[in-house]
Scaffold this motif. Sequence first.
Motif, PDB file in Angstrom:
ATOM      1  N   HIS A 159      45.150  72.008   0.208  1.00 62.99           N
ATOM      2  CA  HIS A 159      45.776  72.529  -1.007  1.00 62.99           C
ATOM      3  C   HIS A 159      47.221  72.062  -1.155  1.00 62.99           C
ATOM      4  N   LEU A 192      48.212  69.800  -3.995  1.00 67.47           N
ATOM      5  CA  LEU A 192      48.212  70.217  -5.399  1.00 67.47           C
ATOM      6  C   LEU A 192      49.461  69.772  -6.165  1.00 67.47           C
ATOM      7  N   TRP A 205      52.516  75.284  -6.282  1.00 65.30           N
ATOM      8  CA  TRP A 205      51.688  75.791  -5.172  1.00 65.30           C
ATOM      9  C   TRP A 205      52.493  76.824  -4.387  1.00 65.30           C
TER      10      TRP A 205
END
Length: 266
Positions: free
Chosen positions: A141, A144, A151
Amino acid sequence: MTSEPRILALPDSGAHLVVGSDGRPRIRLRTGRFALVDMPPADLFDALASGIDGETSAYRDRLALEVKEREAADALRRWPAERRDVCVLGTGRLVDGLERVLAAWGARVTIAETASDVSDDAALVVAYAEEARDRRRWAEHDLLPQRGIAWLRVRREGESVLIDPLALDANDPRSVHVATRRVAASSAPASAEAWQQTGPPAAAPLDDATTVLVLARLLHVIHAWAQGDAELDRLRTTLWKLVPATGSVSEHTVLPFPAAPPRVIR
């Protein structure tokens, strides 16, 4: 001669018509500002109170429309449209609470389980990890921001709750940077590393006070991002920590660092 003060809610808005002792009608907007009503009909207050039609109704309708336009502009300032789509990764009471408070202030909130479920329409992704295993895909993640998506990470470690620095681009601290800095700052680095990687499942649900404090901090950070607040630079390098056992709240600076060069075997 003074007039009797009168206050009347303006229908379908958060504004009120106020007539003070000077007899001059003003609109009190939701922001707390007072706006003088320009050349109002003598029976404006009565027309608003009774809802009757007549020559004053057109003025009343124009007044209501102007107030609604001002309120719509205020809502855009509070949460700009281009940053309205927020995706939350995770489950539980804190996630449900975050969805409610963000929606109450104008965000469009969706819930997802993985980064692949995040729509490109999302402007911000917030992840909540109840325990260590919930953070296993955070490194993925961390990419991102390279897609133009902000994020933000929230973790629970035992009873304590930590909110990582907000990441807006590839130069901001990643989850691995936060973990590495915390281990390096610990007086027992090996134990700290083991705790971060395999910490025990969360024991009891977050209590009310902890939940309120964490939600308040999250709303503060996310709202600063939505409005492009000057405090963003600090929030992008600040780790926030709440320890309910002692009631202590602390902030710690975390800076990004380049990845170590690959080892060359000779």
